[in-house]
Design a protein around this motif. Structure first.
Motif, PDB file in Angstrom:
ATOM      1  N   GLU A  73       5.891  -7.652 -11.736  1.00 51.99           N
ATOM      2  CA  GLU A  73       5.530  -6.436 -11.001  1.00 51.99           C
ATOM      3  C   GLU A  73       6.142  -5.198 -11.649  1.00 51.99           C
ATOM      4  O   GLU A  73       5.477  -4.177 -11.821  1.00 51.99           O
ATOM      5  N   ARG A 111       3.322 -25.983   0.607  1.00 48.75           N
ATOM      6  CA  ARG A 111       3.801 -25.806   1.973  1.00 48.75           C
ATOM      7  C   ARG A 111       3.662 -27.118   2.750  1.00 48.75           C
ATOM      8  O   ARG A 111       2.657 -27.813   2.631  1.00 48.75           O
ATOM      9  N   ARG A 116       0.859 -19.992   9.973  1.00 49.34           N
ATOM     10  CA  ARG A 116       1.239 -18.626   9.636  1.00 49.34           C
ATOM     11  C   ARG A 116       1.248 -17.794  10.918  1.00 49.34           C
ATOM     12  O   ARG A 116       0.426 -18.002  11.815  1.00 49.34           O
ATOM     13  N   GLU A 119      -0.963 -11.671  11.586  1.00 50.21           N
ATOM     14  CA  GLU A 119      -0.628 -10.464  10.848  1.00 50.21           C
ATOM     15  C   GLU A 119      -0.549  -9.262  11.794  1.00 50.21           C
ATOM     16  O   GLU A 119      -1.363  -9.107  12.702  1.00 50.21           O
ATOM     17  N   GLU A 158       6.621  -4.803   9.382  1.00 52.15           N
ATOM     18  CA  GLU A 158       5.845  -6.013   9.099  1.00 52.15           C
ATOM     19  C   GLU A 158       4.427  -5.698   8.643  1.00 52.15           C
ATOM     20  O   GLU A 158       3.831  -6.475   7.898  1.00 52.15           O
ATOM     21  N   ARG A 161       5.107  -3.288   5.020  1.00 51.94           N
ATOM     22  CA  ARG A 161       6.253  -3.697   4.179  1.00 51.94           C
ATOM     23  C   ARG A 161       7.050  -2.486   3.679  1.00 51.94           C
ATOM     24  O   ARG A 161       7.837  -2.613   2.744  1.00 51.94           O
ATOM     25  N   LYS A 239      10.552 -11.721   6.421  1.00 51.51           N
ATOM     26  CA  LYS A 239      10.220 -10.590   5.540  1.00 51.51           C
ATOM     27  C   LYS A 239      11.474  -9.831   5.114  1.00 51.51           C
ATOM     28  O   LYS A 239      11.624  -9.457   3.949  1.00 51.51           O
ATOM     29  N   ARG A 242      13.473 -12.103   2.750  1.00 52.00           N
ATOM     30  CA  ARG A 242      12.898 -12.098   1.397  1.00 52.00           C
ATOM     31  C   ARG A 242      13.248 -10.803   0.677  1.00 52.00           C
ATOM     32  O   ARG A 242      13.533 -10.787  -0.525  1.00 52.00           O
ATOM     33  N   MET A 279       2.449  -5.142  -4.505  1.00 54.85           N
ATOM     34  CA  MET A 279       2.760  -6.440  -3.926  1.00 54.85           C
ATOM     35  C   MET A 279       1.488  -7.272  -3.840  1.00 54.85           C
ATOM     36  O   MET A 279       0.454  -6.794  -3.363  1.00 54.85           O
ATOM     37  N   ARG A 280       1.564  -8.514  -4.300  1.00 55.51           N
ATOM     38  CA  ARG A 280       0.391  -9.386  -4.248  1.00 55.51           C
ATOM     39  C   ARG A 280      -0.059  -9.641  -2.815  1.00 55.51           C
ATOM     40  O   ARG A 280      -1.242  -9.752  -2.537  1.00 55.51           O
ATOM     41  N   THR A 281       0.911  -9.739  -1.884  1.00 58.98           N
ATOM     42  CA  THR A 281       0.552  -9.988  -0.491  1.00 58.98           C
ATOM     43  C   THR A 281      -0.200  -8.819   0.134  1.00 58.98           C
ATOM     44  O   THR A 281      -0.864  -8.979   1.154  1.00 58.98           O
ATOM     45  N   LEU A 282      -0.121  -7.638  -0.494  1.00 60.47           N
ATOM     46  CA  LEU A 282      -0.844  -6.457  -0.010  1.00 60.47           C
ATOM     47  C   LEU A 282      -2.077  -6.170  -0.875  1.00 60.47           C
ATOM     48  O   LEU A 282      -2.615  -5.071  -0.833  1.00 60.47           O
TER      49      LEU A 282
END
Length: 298
Positions: A73, A111, A116, A119, A158, A161, A239, A242, A279-282
């Motif tokens: 990143e 996993r 999960r 969101e 959350e 981020r 979160k 991490r 961010m990959r999650t975003l």
């Protein structure tokens, strides 16, 4: 090939059960050695959208400058600042093709459960807050001589981020209240819920049935709900946990501090970087980009 040379390609094709076109193709390549018949790559030598020499130089320079400390990143951000305009995945693919990855990375463990949490779609709906003790080997000068202890308060929204961090010298509820008041001024949205662990800097739930923690009182006066995670379950605050691991990797493994003022000065620069890191999650967006997008559409 020797049979084809002696008795003809058609005879060799029938005798060995190989298509005539294959025999003709092999005869064109055959120079007397079996190595000349080895199959070659059918991959094209060029592509209309391939990286240019200038872009490859930008990738090499970005990886050299930033990969060791900030990972893919950080290297991608450095390349973008230098004028690189391609996607994040294209950057990584090109870097690996150029041999800059240092070998394939191990695949993460699968996993055990696909469960999960839902969101959060509204900024401020839930903000995770936690405290990280600054590693003692990061202290220097008077702080190390006097055996000081510094603590980093961290808040992460959350939904977007987006983060806010600040350092204090004491691990107390009073500093939690100071941090919360700073957080209210910094975050450009209303905070509805704050989620923390059960540390005494946040709650007296497990040490007193009558006395309220100053942090609980401050949240109640501000109309903010205080949600506590179950004891000994830090993954419920995943979160912010991490983000603390990332702080250790990208910040504390590289910096030293002589005072809490020095810590906060460097934390400010680190926060500026982390809130702008894709961010990959975003979906490749940075927390700040996502926040701006949501607020502009509100």
């Amino acid at each position: 090939m020797k049979t084809a040379q002696r008795k003809g390609k058609t005879y060799a094709s029938r005798m060995y059960g190989v298509s005539l076109s294959s025999v003709k193709r092999w005869c064109r390549r055959y120079d007397g050695s079996w190595q000349s018949l080895k199959e070659k790559s059918h991959r094209s030598n060029s592509h209309p959208h391939q990286h240019t020499a200038r872009e490859e130089d930008m990738i090499r320079e970005a990886v050299r400058q930033s990969y060791f400390r900030y990972g893919w990143e950080g290297a991608y951000m450095a390349a973008k600042e230098g004028g690189y305009s391609r996607s994040y995945s294209g950057f990584i693919y090109a870097a690996k093709r150029l041999g800059l990855c240092g070998g394939k990375q191990k695949k993460p463990n699968t996993r055990k459960s696909d469960h999960r949490y839902p969101e959060i779609l509204v900024p401020g709906e839930k903000v995770q807050v936690d405290v990280k003790e600054v590693p003692y080997n990061c202290l220097k000068g008077a702080a190390r001589r006097d055996e000081k202890h510094f603590y980093q308060w961290t808040a992460i929204d959350e939904c977007t981020r987006i983060r806010f961090v600040y350092g204090f010298e004491e691990h107390t509820p009073e500093n939690s209240v100071k941090f919360f008041k700073m957080l209210q001024k910094i975050f450009p949205f209303k905070i509805q819920t704050i989620q923390t662990d059960n540390g005494t800097e946040f709650t007296y739930k497990y040490i007193s049935d009558t006395e309220l923690c100053l942090f609980d009182i401050a949240l109640k006066n501000a109309g903010v709900q205080h949600k506590l995670i179950p004891p000994r379950t830090p993954w419920h605050n995943g979160k912010v946990e991490r983000s603390h691991r990332n702080d250790q990797r990208y910040f504390y493994n590289w910096e030293k501090f002589a005072s809490v003022k020095d810590l906060n000065r460097k934390l400010k620069d680190h926060l500026h970087w982390s809130n702008r890191k894709p961010m990959r999650t975003l979906g490749g967006k940075s927390p700040l980009d996502l926040l701006r997008e949501i607020l502009s559409n509100a």
